[in-house]
Design a protein around this motif. Structure first.
Motif, PDB file in Angstrom:
ATOM      1  N   GLY A   1       0.829  -1.202   0.000  1.00 38.35           N
ATOM      2  CA  GLY A   1       0.000   0.000   0.000  1.00 38.35           C
ATOM      3  C   GLY A   1       0.861   1.249   0.000  1.00 38.35           C
ATOM      4  O   GLY A   1       0.781   2.065   0.915  1.00 38.35           O
ATOM      5  N   CYS A   2       1.673   1.416  -1.053  1.00 34.07           N
ATOM      6  CA  CYS A   2       2.640   2.532  -1.066  1.00 34.07           C
ATOM      7  C   CYS A   2       1.978   3.841  -1.466  1.00 34.07           C
ATOM      8  O   CYS A   2       2.570   4.907  -1.280  1.00 34.07           O
ATOM      9  CB  CYS A   2       3.797   2.221  -1.991  1.00 34.07           C
ATOM     10  N   GLY A   3       0.772   3.789  -2.061  1.00 36.44           N
ATOM     11  CA  GLY A   3       0.109   5.029  -2.481  1.00 36.44           C
ATOM     12  C   GLY A   3       0.987   5.813  -3.433  1.00 36.44           C
ATOM     13  O   GLY A   3       1.589   5.232  -4.347  1.00 36.44           O
ATOM     14  N   VAL A   4       1.093   7.129  -3.208  1.00 39.17           N
ATOM     15  CA  VAL A   4       1.870   7.993  -4.102  1.00 39.17           C
ATOM     16  C   VAL A   4       3.365   7.970  -3.791  1.00 39.17           C
ATOM     17  O   VAL A   4       4.130   8.741  -4.340  1.00 39.17           O
ATOM     18  CB  VAL A   4       1.354   9.443  -4.044  1.00 39.17           C
ATOM     19  N   GLY A   5       3.784   7.086  -2.889  1.00 45.22           N
ATOM     20  CA  GLY A   5       5.209   6.930  -2.611  1.00 45.22           C
ATOM     21  C   GLY A   5       5.731   7.845  -1.525  1.00 45.22           C
ATOM     22  O   GLY A   5       6.944   7.997  -1.364  1.00 45.22           O
ATOM     23  N   ALA A   6       4.822   8.452  -0.757  1.00 46.61           N
ATOM     24  CA  ALA A   6       5.229   9.428   0.256  1.00 46.61           C
ATOM     25  C   ALA A   6       6.180   8.802   1.278  1.00 46.61           C
ATOM     26  O   ALA A   6       7.146   9.443   1.704  1.00 46.61           O
ATOM     27  CB  ALA A   6       3.991   9.998   0.953  1.00 46.61           C
ATOM     28  N   GLN A   7       5.913   7.564   1.691  1.00 47.50           N
ATOM     29  CA  GLN A   7       6.795   6.893   2.648  1.00 47.50           C
ATOM     30  C   GLN A   7       7.911   6.141   1.921  1.00 47.50           C
ATOM     31  O   GLN A   7       8.999   5.947   2.464  1.00 47.50           O
ATOM     32  CB  GLN A   7       5.998   5.924   3.536  1.00 47.50           C
TER      33      GLN A   7
ATOM     34  N   HIS B   1      16.365  -4.381  -1.170  1.00 44.56           N
ATOM     35  CA  HIS B   1      15.606  -4.499  -2.419  1.00 44.56           C
ATOM     36  C   HIS B   1      14.132  -4.282  -2.097  1.00 44.56           C
ATOM     37  O   HIS B   1      13.491  -5.125  -1.495  1.00 44.56           O
ATOM     38  CB  HIS B   1      15.802  -5.862  -3.063  1.00 44.56           C
ATOM     39  N   LEU B   2      13.644  -3.115  -2.517  1.00 43.76           N
ATOM     40  CA  LEU B   2      12.295  -2.705  -2.118  1.00 43.76           C
ATOM     41  C   LEU B   2      11.277  -2.948  -3.226  1.00 43.76           C
ATOM     42  O   LEU B   2      11.447  -2.480  -4.355  1.00 43.76           O
ATOM     43  CB  LEU B   2      12.318  -1.213  -1.735  1.00 43.76           C
ATOM     44  N   THR B   3      10.222  -3.676  -2.890  1.00 44.45           N
ATOM     45  CA  THR B   3       9.075  -3.843  -3.781  1.00 44.45           C
ATOM     46  C   THR B   3       7.903  -3.089  -3.170  1.00 44.45           C
ATOM     47  O   THR B   3       7.551  -3.335  -2.009  1.00 44.45           O
ATOM     48  CB  THR B   3       8.691  -5.334  -3.910  1.00 44.45           C
ATOM     49  N   ALA B   4       7.338  -2.150  -3.929  1.00 42.06           N
ATOM     50  CA  ALA B   4       6.240  -1.329  -3.410  1.00 42.06           C
ATOM     51  C   ALA B   4       4.995  -1.600  -4.226  1.00 42.06           C
ATOM     52  O   ALA B   4       5.028  -1.547  -5.460  1.00 42.06           O
ATOM     53  CB  ALA B   4       6.611   0.149  -3.463  1.00 42.06           C
ATOM     54  N   VAL B   5       3.912  -1.896  -3.516  1.00 45.19           N
ATOM     55  CA  VAL B   5       2.695  -2.338  -4.182  1.00 45.19           C
ATOM     56  C   VAL B   5       1.544  -1.420  -3.809  1.00 45.19           C
ATOM     57  O   VAL B   5       1.447  -0.979  -2.651  1.00 45.19           O
ATOM     58  CB  VAL B   5       2.372  -3.789  -3.766  1.00 45.19           C
ATOM     59  N   ASP B   6       0.690  -1.140  -4.781  1.00 44.81           N
ATOM     60  CA  ASP B   6      -0.541  -0.414  -4.484  1.00 44.81           C
ATOM     61  C   ASP B   6      -1.619  -0.875  -5.448  1.00 44.81           C
ATOM     62  O   ASP B   6      -1.322  -1.361  -6.543  1.00 44.81           O
ATOM     63  CB  ASP B   6      -0.335   1.100  -4.592  1.00 44.81           C
ATOM     64  N   VAL B   7      -2.854  -0.688  -5.029  1.00 43.98           N
ATOM     65  CA  VAL B   7      -3.980  -1.107  -5.867  1.00 43.98           C
ATOM     66  C   VAL B   7      -4.294  -0.059  -6.927  1.00 43.98           C
ATOM     67  O   VAL B   7      -4.918  -0.361  -7.937  1.00 43.98           O
ATOM     68  CB  VAL B   7      -5.214  -1.399  -4.978  1.00 43.98           C
ATOM     69  N   SER B   8      -3.840   1.182  -6.734  1.00 46.28           N
ATOM     70  CA  SER B   8      -4.201   2.292  -7.633  1.00 46.28           C
ATOM     71  C   SER B   8      -3.095   2.575  -8.646  1.00 46.28           C
ATOM     72  O   SER B   8      -1.971   2.948  -8.277  1.00 46.28           O
ATOM     73  CB  SER B   8      -4.471   3.551  -6.805  1.00 46.28           C
ATOM     74  N   ALA B   9      -3.444   2.431  -9.939  1.00 47.78           N
ATOM     75  CA  ALA B   9      -2.467   2.722 -10.997  1.00 47.78           C
ATOM     76  C   ALA B   9      -2.080   4.195 -10.987  1.00 47.78           C
ATOM     77  O   ALA B   9      -0.916   4.545 -11.206  1.00 47.78           O
ATOM     78  CB  ALA B   9      -3.051   2.338 -12.367  1.00 47.78           C
ATOM     79  N   ALA B  10      -3.056   5.065 -10.696  1.00 50.38           N
ATOM     80  CA  ALA B  10      -2.776   6.503 -10.701  1.00 50.38           C
ATOM     81  C   ALA B  10      -1.783   6.859  -9.595  1.00 50.38           C
ATOM     82  O   ALA B  10      -0.850   7.638  -9.794  1.00 50.38           O
ATOM     83  CB  ALA B  10      -4.077   7.281 -10.506  1.00 50.38           C
ATOM     84  N   SER B  11      -1.965   6.282  -8.418  1.00 50.07           N
ATOM     85  CA  SER B  11      -1.024   6.522  -7.329  1.00 50.07           C
ATOM     86  C   SER B  11       0.358   5.997  -7.694  1.00 50.07           C
ATOM     87  O   SER B  11       1.381   6.663  -7.479  1.00 50.07           O
ATOM     88  CB  SER B  11      -1.511   5.842  -6.039  1.00 50.07           C
TER      89      SER B  11
END
Lengths: 260, 260
Positions: free
Chosen positions: A44-50, A62-72
């Motif tokens: 749940g990385c969202g717009v990458g703020a964290q 090695h960081l994998t960041a996942v979110d459900v929203s393509a726009a984010s």
């Protein structure tokens, strides 16, 4: 697309999350650094703020960041170019990780304990999870204002109506233990702002918390949870807490747990 | 004698204050140590619950501890034999001191800013004041309970009726600056208890906070602020927050200021 995300996906919201992350980075991320080579999942990385702070503090992981929203994710990609981004629902994730990081995500989920239990299946034995959430019940201020309190209560109500829980911080201990994690430890991370800390007054009281409340005003009024006048006064009174003699208090909770 | 002290002067109350001080000593007193030979005034020492910690952390300082209650002073004398105790009203104090320490006192005073301004007159130029207060608006817990919240609200109301303010922690910054102190700095000192911190569950959730609420039950019911049943349920629900999946949060505020 209705993901039930109460704050919406518009541009100002992305900016708010960026401001919030920068002001609060030290408070929230202190103590979180992953070893070089370790496999870290941000769920749940969202717009990458964290995400940007994870990268800065754990440059070798090695960081994998996942979110459900393509726009984010599109915005997150611009922020953190070295990260592997993936669009997926949290419950569809697979793979194996050494560490999982979840920040401001559980508050929006109808079944946070189930989400944690699923994330636990993605950890290797001995792997850890770190969870950060706020709790709007920790918000109090001077001068006191029933209008400001009512506006905060509206935000809590809207988040509950969307299936979330804006008071989830206090629940992290039972949620993580209930999801099967061992060695669960929860720490309060408190923001307190007064005129002697102008950066926090601007960065947190005004541009983070008050902006977040302001952001749901139209919805609150449209749904009849507040009158336009009452809402305006509540927001004005929240701004007022950032004046010379005002104060503002908010507690985030940071939890860690281990998969045995 | 009616000094307006909402918690009363009975024996169990003295024990509660002792338990509270021991559990919270590190949290509240960290950072407070006075040089050998310095003249320190503790204004409103009560039964000496904080006095013993002042002595332990500043063994070379000359400590004068003052309280309006002879009964409280009698107990304080047994606790801290090396201290100079004096019975007086805060507003009648004179003398000159290098440092003033005030803990859990302003919350009971109708004119806290005036009290601070008077204490300021007792400091030499360059002298400092340290003030510690709680704020019952910072109390929240899991499981949530409207009955527990109502009981806490009763305590706030009773303290207000007695001329005090149980929500004073958030006001320390404006109070100290308003009283003429310079360089005012306020820090939140947060207690968070869950099953991983059994000492705090016992020492704070149960024996300090819940005991304090329980202590005003008869008065709250007698004054019609609560029904006996509602009160009993509120107290039971507060105890419930100390169970295996419960959590409890409370913020104290510690302020310092200087007389230029």
């Amino acid at each position: 697309m209705d993901t039930g995300y109460v704050h919406g996906y518009a541009e100002p919201e992305a900016r708010r999350l960026g401001d919030q992350a920068d002001t609060l980075a030290e408070l929230l991320h202190a103590g979180t650094a992953y070893p070089a080579g370790s496999r870290v999942l941000e769920a749940g990385c969202g717009v990458g703020a964290q995400t940007v702070h994870l990268v800065a503090r754990s440059p070798g992981a090695h960081l994998t960041a996942v979110d459900v929203s393509a726009a984010s994710l599109a915005q997150a990609r611009k922020r953190a170019r070295t990260v592997e981004f993936r669009q997926a629902d949290l419950f569809d994730l697979d793979g194996e990780y050494d560490h999982v990081f979840v920040c401001f995500v559980l508050e929006h989920l109808p079944e946070p304990e189930k989400a944690l239990a699923h994330l636990r299946t993605l950890l290797r034995p001995g792997g850890t999870i770190t969870v950060i959430e706020g709790d709007h019940g920790s918000a109090f201020h001077h001068p006191r204002s029933e209008y400001a309190q009512a506006a905060i209560d509206c935000l809590v109500r809207l988040q509950a109506d969307a299936g979330g829980d804006a008071l989830i911080g206090r629940r992290l201990y039972p949620l993580l233990t209930g999801a099967g994690f061992d060695g669960v430890s929860v720490e309060p991370r408190t923001v307190y702002a007064d005129a002697s800390r102008p950066g926090l007054v601007t960065g947190f009281t005004r541009d983070t918390f008050t902006a977040m409340v302001e952001g749901v005003g139209e919805t609150a009024v449209a749904r009849g949870l507040a009158t336009a006048d009452g809402w305006a006064r509540g927001v004005a009174d929240l701004h007022r807490t950032g004046a010379g003699d005002g104060t503002f208090h908010y507690t985030f909770f940071k939890a860690t747990g281990r998969k045995s």
